[in-house]
Design an enzyme around this catalytic site. Structure first.
Site, PDB file in Angstrom:
ATOM      1  N   ARG A 105       0.932  -1.099  -0.117  1.00  0.00           N
ATOM      2  CA  ARG A 105       0.072   0.084  -0.085  1.00  0.00           C
ATOM      3  C   ARG A 105       0.951   1.319  -0.076  1.00  0.00           C
ATOM      4  NH1 ARG A 105      -5.276   1.231   3.436  1.00  0.00           N
ATOM      5  NH2 ARG A 105      -6.122  -0.076   1.833  1.00  0.00           N
ATOM      6  N   HIS A 132      -7.294   0.817  -6.410  1.00  0.00           N
ATOM      7  CA  HIS A 132      -7.370  -0.220  -5.492  1.00  0.00           C
ATOM      8  C   HIS A 132      -8.121  -1.519  -5.659  1.00  0.00           C
ATOM      9  CE1 HIS A 132      -7.829  -1.392  -1.270  1.00  0.00           C
ATOM     10  NE2 HIS A 132      -8.559  -0.610  -0.743  1.00  0.00           N
ATOM     11  N   GLN A 135      -9.931  -4.217  -3.603  1.00  0.00           N
ATOM     12  CA  GLN A 135     -11.627  -3.665  -2.920  1.00  0.00           C
ATOM     13  C   GLN A 135     -12.351  -3.924  -4.281  1.00  0.00           C
ATOM     14  OE1 GLN A 135     -12.159  -1.963   0.052  1.00  0.00           O
ATOM     15  NE2 GLN A 135     -14.179  -2.607  -0.615  1.00  0.00           N
ATOM     16  N   ASP A 221     -17.496   6.908  -1.754  1.00  0.00           N
ATOM     17  CA  ASP A 221     -16.061   6.841  -1.051  1.00  0.00           C
ATOM     18  C   ASP A 221     -15.764   8.147  -0.467  1.00  0.00           C
ATOM     19  OD1 ASP A 221     -13.825   5.963   0.170  1.00  0.00           O
ATOM     20  OD2 ASP A 221     -12.757   5.853  -1.739  1.00  0.00           O
ATOM     21  N   CYS A 261     -16.271   1.177   0.381  1.00  0.00           N
ATOM     22  CA  CYS A 261     -15.297   0.600   0.873  1.00  0.00           C
ATOM     23  C   CYS A 261     -14.914   0.694   2.332  1.00  0.00           C
ATOM     24  CB  CYS A 261     -14.200   0.784  -0.024  1.00  0.00           C
ATOM     25  SG  CYS A 261     -13.598   2.574   0.102  1.00  0.00           S
ATOM     26  N   ARG A 289     -13.359  -8.910   1.401  1.00  0.00           N
ATOM     27  CA  ARG A 289     -11.837  -8.780   1.198  1.00  0.00           C
ATOM     28  C   ARG A 289     -11.150  -9.963   1.629  1.00  0.00           C
ATOM     29  NH1 ARG A 289      -9.935  -3.504   1.244  1.00  0.00           N
ATOM     30  NH2 ARG A 289      -8.073  -4.571   0.633  1.00  0.00           N
TER      31      ARG A 289
HETATM   32  N1  NVA Z   1     -10.042   6.408  -1.248  1.00  0.00           N
HETATM   33  C1  NVA Z   1      -9.737   5.908   0.085  1.00  0.00           C
HETATM   34  C2  NVA Z   1      -9.997   4.670   0.166  1.00  0.00           C
HETATM   35  C3  NVA Z   1      -9.592   4.024   1.530  1.00  0.00           C
HETATM   36  C4  NVA Z   1      -9.715   2.643   1.385  1.00  0.00           C
HETATM   37  C5  NVA Z   1      -8.088   6.415   0.129  1.00  0.00           C
HETATM   38  O1  NVA Z   1      -7.418   6.244  -0.599  1.00  0.00           O
HETATM   39  O2  NVA Z   1      -7.949   6.742   1.276  1.00  0.00           O
HETATM   40  N1   CP Z   2     -11.171  -0.405   2.315  1.00  0.00           N
HETATM   41  C1   CP Z   2     -10.130  -0.300   2.837  1.00  0.00           C
HETATM   42  O1   CP Z   2      -9.065  -0.772   2.260  1.00  0.00           O
HETATM   43  O2   CP Z   2      -9.865  -0.348   4.121  1.00  0.00           O
HETATM   44  P1   CP Z   2      -8.498  -0.057   5.125  1.00  0.00           P
HETATM   45  O3   CP Z   2      -8.017   1.426   4.508  1.00  0.00           O
HETATM   46  O4   CP Z   2      -9.035  -0.093   6.342  1.00  0.00           O
HETATM   47  O5   CP Z   2      -7.573  -1.124   4.649  1.00  0.00           O
END
Ligand code: NVA
Ligand code: CP
Length: 305
Positions: A105, A132, A135, A221, A261, A289
């Site tokens: 990540r 992502h 997801q 989101d 998500c 997930r």
């Molecule tokens: N769009 C959000 C998703 C978090 C799971 C982010 O990137 O923070």
């Molecule tokens: N939806 C998701 O990826 O959640 P986290 O940021 O908690 O991993």
């Protein structure tokens, strides 16, 4: 460098491979629900590299690897040499000599692409600024569980054209469904950044109500994704009219489902009434997930079982 299979963006896999993964995920989920031991990855190790925070992604990968008989190691920028400027290429070469599979990540997609180019083992995208994919793998599996095939269906995306939105758009091209996107002016989809082949699977709507009309799935989101915190105040103002509420759900298909998500901000991108309401499937979505990523790791490491 090699023919190792990675999952860096949704279009890295084919419609046929997704069909297989959804079937496998259902099977692996059944084992889990029946407390049936299933250990195809005994002695395999997953390295999880986090440059951003996470609850679901860490938990689902770590628990998932354990449940498959393997083990998982958590690394973050702060406690590793990555935070002190060790080149991504060097880190990839070293880490991939010690473990069997890597999940990352991070910020720019380019970082994960560079890592993968120098990795001897499969690399999975656990979220970048652009995508992502895990997801959306879970989201589509959840849709299939509740409503059957997503082919030809319409997904309404309301809000920011972020990593999750981009991945929905790629998935629409691979699995042949449609996405109705409504973003505030200035936050529109950038087709190249989203990695799209063309614009045949999505349509932009200025009014979010129009995007929701007749949709089989409504989703949104956060207004401010990780890494964009400096824009938070401006975004709070710009996104006010892009809150998914009961009015928007009322113009979607009568059996439409709502997804998010998570983590969610009730009162911002979605009302409590919708996310906690009867059409919401967000808890199944979060749980899935675990199951889809177990199927994904098994596939990347062992091929079709
Ligand atoms: N769009 C959000 C998703 C978090 C799971 C982010 O990137 O923070
Ligand atoms: N939806 C998701 O990826 O959640 P986290 O940021 O908690 O991993």
């Amino acid at each position: 460098m090699s023919t190792v299979k990675h999952f860096l963006q949704f279009k890295d896999l084919t419609v046929d491979e997704f069909g297989y993964l959804f079937e496998r995920a259902a099977e692996i989920k059944r084992y889990f629900k029946n407390y049936q031991l299933y250990h195809p990855l005994v002695d395999r190790t997953l390295a999880m590299i986090f440059e951003k925070q996470s609850t679901r992604t860490r938990l689902s990968f770590e628990a998932g690897m354990h449940q498959l008989g393997g083990s998982a190691i958590y690394l973050n920028t702060r406690d590793t040499q990555l935070g002190r400027g060790e080149p991504v290429e060097d880190a990839a070469k070293v880490i991939s000599r010690m473990v069997d599979i890597v999940m990352i990540r991070t910020f720019d997609q380019e970082i994960i692409e560079r890592f993968a180019a120098h990795s001897r083992v499969p690399v999975i995208n656990g979220l970048t600024n652009e995508y992502h994919p895990c997801q959306i793998l879970a989201d589509i599996f959840t849709f299939i569980e509740h409503r059957g095939s997503i082919k030809g269906k319409t997904v309404a995306w309301i809000g920011d054209s972020n990593n999750v939105c981009n991945t929905w758009l790629q998935a629409a091209e691979v699995l042949d469904f449609n996405v109705h996107v409504s973003t505030p002016p200035g936050y529109e989809v950038e087709a190249e950044r989203a990695g799209l082949y063309d614009d045949t699977h999505y349509e932009h709507f200025a009014d979010p109500m129009d995007a929701c009309r007749g949709a089989d799935l409504v989703t949104t989101d956060v207004w401010t994704s990780m890494g964009f915190e400096a824009e938070n105040e401006e975004r709070l103002r710009d996104f006010q009219d892009w809150q998914v509420d009961a009015d928007m759900m009322s113009v979607a298909a009568p059996d439409a489902v709502f997804m998010h998500c998570l983590p969610a901000h009730r009162g911002e991108e979605v009302t409590a009434e919708v996310i906690d309401g009867r059409q919401s499937v967000v808890w199944d979505e979060a749980e899935n997930r675990l199951h889809v990523q177990k199927a994904l790791m098994e596939y990347l490491l062992l091929g079709r079982s």
